[in-house]
Design a protein around this motif. Structure first.
Motif, PDB file in Angstrom:
ATOM      1  N   PHE A  47     -35.756 -70.540  10.604  1.00 42.46           N
ATOM      2  CA  PHE A  47     -37.149 -70.986  10.532  1.00 42.46           C
ATOM      3  C   PHE A  47     -38.103 -69.831  10.256  1.00 42.46           C
ATOM      4  O   PHE A  47     -39.063 -69.983   9.498  1.00 42.46           O
ATOM      5  CB  PHE A  47     -37.562 -71.733  11.795  1.00 42.46           C
ATOM      6  CG  PHE A  47     -37.009 -73.128  11.865  1.00 42.46           C
ATOM      7  CD1 PHE A  47     -37.116 -73.987  10.794  1.00 42.46           C
ATOM      8  CD2 PHE A  47     -36.374 -73.582  13.006  1.00 42.46           C
ATOM      9  CE1 PHE A  47     -36.602 -75.266  10.835  1.00 42.46           C
ATOM     10  CE2 PHE A  47     -35.854 -74.860  13.064  1.00 42.46           C
ATOM     11  CZ  PHE A  47     -35.972 -75.707  11.980  1.00 42.46           C
ATOM     12  N   VAL A  48     -37.857 -68.666  10.848  1.00 43.21           N
ATOM     13  CA  VAL A  48     -38.717 -67.504  10.580  1.00 43.21           C
ATOM     14  C   VAL A  48     -38.556 -67.049   9.125  1.00 43.21           C
ATOM     15  O   VAL A  48     -39.538 -66.673   8.476  1.00 43.21           O
ATOM     16  CB  VAL A  48     -38.426 -66.363  11.569  1.00 43.21           C
ATOM     17  CG1 VAL A  48     -39.105 -65.075  11.143  1.00 43.21           C
ATOM     18  CG2 VAL A  48     -38.877 -66.748  12.963  1.00 43.21           C
ATOM     19  N   THR A  49     -37.339 -67.115   8.593  1.00 43.14           N
ATOM     20  CA  THR A  49     -37.121 -66.749   7.197  1.00 43.14           C
ATOM     21  C   THR A  49     -37.852 -67.707   6.258  1.00 43.14           C
ATOM     22  O   THR A  49     -38.484 -67.279   5.288  1.00 43.14           O
ATOM     23  CB  THR A  49     -35.617 -66.735   6.877  1.00 43.14           C
ATOM     24  OG1 THR A  49     -34.979 -65.806   7.751  1.00 43.14           O
ATOM     25  CG2 THR A  49     -35.368 -66.335   5.442  1.00 43.14           C
ATOM     26  N   LEU A  50     -37.775 -68.993   6.541  1.00 44.65           N
ATOM     27  CA  LEU A  50     -38.504 -69.969   5.725  1.00 44.65           C
ATOM     28  C   LEU A  50     -40.016 -69.765   5.828  1.00 44.65           C
ATOM     29  O   LEU A  50     -40.734 -69.858   4.829  1.00 44.65           O
ATOM     30  CB  LEU A  50     -38.126 -71.386   6.127  1.00 44.65           C
ATOM     31  CG  LEU A  50     -36.693 -71.809   5.797  1.00 44.65           C
ATOM     32  CD1 LEU A  50     -36.403 -73.180   6.386  1.00 44.65           C
ATOM     33  CD2 LEU A  50     -36.469 -71.803   4.309  1.00 44.65           C
ATOM     34  N   ALA A  51     -40.492 -69.483   7.038  1.00 46.01           N
ATOM     35  CA  ALA A  51     -41.927 -69.229   7.222  1.00 46.01           C
ATOM     36  C   ALA A  51     -42.350 -67.959   6.488  1.00 46.01           C
ATOM     37  O   ALA A  51     -43.448 -67.896   5.925  1.00 46.01           O
ATOM     38  CB  ALA A  51     -42.262 -69.123   8.702  1.00 46.01           C
TER      39      ALA A  51
END
Length: 97
Positions: A47-51
């Motif tokens: 999720f942090v990578t996508l964000a």
């Protein structure tokens, strides 16, 4: 000069996602096997990578639009770029055959 929307979004999105991911990891139930132990961490990293990817796009949009506080746009490009470096490395060194 335009209102600084995208440059604030570029920095706030990974920060909020990282805080939510940390909360998710800390409140996960006790693990009884390896999958349950690393599952929340894996989800938080994804999720942090996508964000960070969305934040990088927002930072570039901010630079192109010429929003006020231009230095904040460049900070967003740098911070999101650093967050994306491990993913870029994994994609470049993957054995696709």
């Amino acid at each position: 000069m335009r209102t600084p929307i995208f440059n604030l979004l570029a920095l706030a999105l990974p920060l909020v996602t990282g805080a939510g991911g940390y909360w998710f990891v800390r409140t996960a139930k006790g693990a009884t096997n390896l999958g349950e132990a690393i599952g929340p961490w894996f989800a938080a990293v994804i999720f942090v990578t996508l964000a960070a990817a969305v934040g990088e796009v927002a930072a570039v949009i901010s630079v192109v639009r010429g929003e006020r506080m231009g230095w904040l746009s460049w900070v967003g490009v740098a911070v999101n770029g650093v967050l994306l470096l491990p993913s870029i490395y994994l994609l470049l060194t993957a054995d696709w055959s």
